[in-house]
Motif scaffolding. Sequence first.
Motif, PDB file in Angstrom:
ATOM      1  N   ILE A 213       0.843  -1.202   0.000  1.00  0.00           N
ATOM      2  CA  ILE A 213       0.000   0.000   0.000  1.00  0.00           C
ATOM      3  C   ILE A 213       0.874   1.247   0.000  1.00  0.00           C
ATOM      4  O   ILE A 213       0.607   2.213  -0.729  1.00  0.00           O
ATOM      5  N   GLU A 214       1.929   1.256   0.790  1.00  0.00           N
ATOM      6  CA  GLU A 214       2.833   2.404   0.835  1.00  0.00           C
ATOM      7  C   GLU A 214       3.510   2.622  -0.521  1.00  0.00           C
ATOM      8  O   GLU A 214       3.609   3.755  -1.004  1.00  0.00           O
ATOM      9  N   GLU A 215       3.961   1.544  -1.166  1.00  0.00           N
ATOM     10  CA  GLU A 215       4.590   1.651  -2.484  1.00  0.00           C
ATOM     11  C   GLU A 215       3.596   2.172  -3.519  1.00  0.00           C
ATOM     12  O   GLU A 215       3.942   3.027  -4.348  1.00  0.00           O
ATOM     13  N   LEU A 216       2.380   1.663  -3.488  1.00  0.00           N
ATOM     14  CA  LEU A 216       1.358   2.128  -4.425  1.00  0.00           C
ATOM     15  C   LEU A 216       1.018   3.599  -4.192  1.00  0.00           C
ATOM     16  O   LEU A 216       0.815   4.357  -5.145  1.00  0.00           O
ATOM     17  N   SER A 217       0.977   4.002  -2.947  1.00  0.00           N
ATOM     18  CA  SER A 217       0.703   5.394  -2.626  1.00  0.00           C
ATOM     19  C   SER A 217       1.811   6.296  -3.167  1.00  0.00           C
ATOM     20  O   SER A 217       1.537   7.361  -3.729  1.00  0.00           O
ATOM     21  N   ASP A 218       3.065   5.871  -3.021  1.00  0.00           N
ATOM     22  CA  ASP A 218       4.192   6.646  -3.547  1.00  0.00           C
ATOM     23  C   ASP A 218       4.114   6.749  -5.071  1.00  0.00           C
ATOM     24  O   ASP A 218       4.347   7.822  -5.639  1.00  0.00           O
ATOM     25  N   GLN A 219       3.776   5.645  -5.726  1.00  0.00           N
ATOM     26  CA  GLN A 219       3.657   5.662  -7.181  1.00  0.00           C
ATOM     27  C   GLN A 219       2.515   6.571  -7.621  1.00  0.00           C
ATOM     28  O   GLN A 219       2.640   7.316  -8.606  1.00  0.00           O
ATOM     29  N   LEU A 220       1.420   6.526  -6.914  1.00  0.00           N
ATOM     30  CA  LEU A 220       0.278   7.378  -7.239  1.00  0.00           C
ATOM     31  C   LEU A 220       0.645   8.849  -7.080  1.00  0.00           C
ATOM     32  O   LEU A 220       0.275   9.688  -7.911  1.00  0.00           O
ATOM     33  N   THR A 221       1.387   9.178  -6.046  1.00  0.00           N
ATOM     34  CA  THR A 221       1.835  10.553  -5.828  1.00  0.00           C
ATOM     35  C   THR A 221       2.706  11.019  -6.985  1.00  0.00           C
ATOM     36  O   THR A 221       2.530  12.131  -7.502  1.00  0.00           O
ATOM     37  N   GLU A 222       3.643  10.178  -7.413  1.00  0.00           N
ATOM     38  CA  GLU A 222       4.518  10.528  -8.532  1.00  0.00           C
ATOM     39  C   GLU A 222       3.717  10.696  -9.823  1.00  0.00           C
ATOM     40  O   GLU A 222       3.948  11.629 -10.590  1.00  0.00           O
ATOM     41  N   GLN A 223       2.789   9.800 -10.068  1.00  0.00           N
ATOM     42  CA  GLN A 223       1.977   9.894 -11.274  1.00  0.00           C
ATOM     43  C   GLN A 223       1.109  11.148 -11.249  1.00  0.00           C
ATOM     44  O   GLN A 223       0.892  11.785 -12.282  1.00  0.00           O
TER      45      GLN A 223
END
Length: 70
Positions: free
Chosen positions: A23-33
Motif C-alpha cells: 500500500i505504501e509503495e502504491l501510494s508513492d507511485q500514485l503521488t509521482e503519477q
Amino acid sequence: MADNSENRIIALEETVAHQAKTIEELSDQLTEQWKVVEQTRAKLDRLTDRFLNLEEQSLEAPAITKPPHY
C-alpha cells in the motif's frame, strides 16, 4: 493447539506487513503519477494558450491581394 494459533497469528502478521508495504509503495507511485499529470496539464494549458494566441495573430494578418511574383 496453541502452537497452531501462534503460527496462524504470525502468518497473519506477515501478511499484514506485506500488504502495508505494498500500500505504501502504491501510494508513492500514485503521488509521482499525480505530479506528472499536473505537469502535463500545465503544459497543455500553456500550449493551448499559445495556440490560441497564434490563431488570433493569423486572423489579424493583412490579406495578400497580389501574388508575390508581381
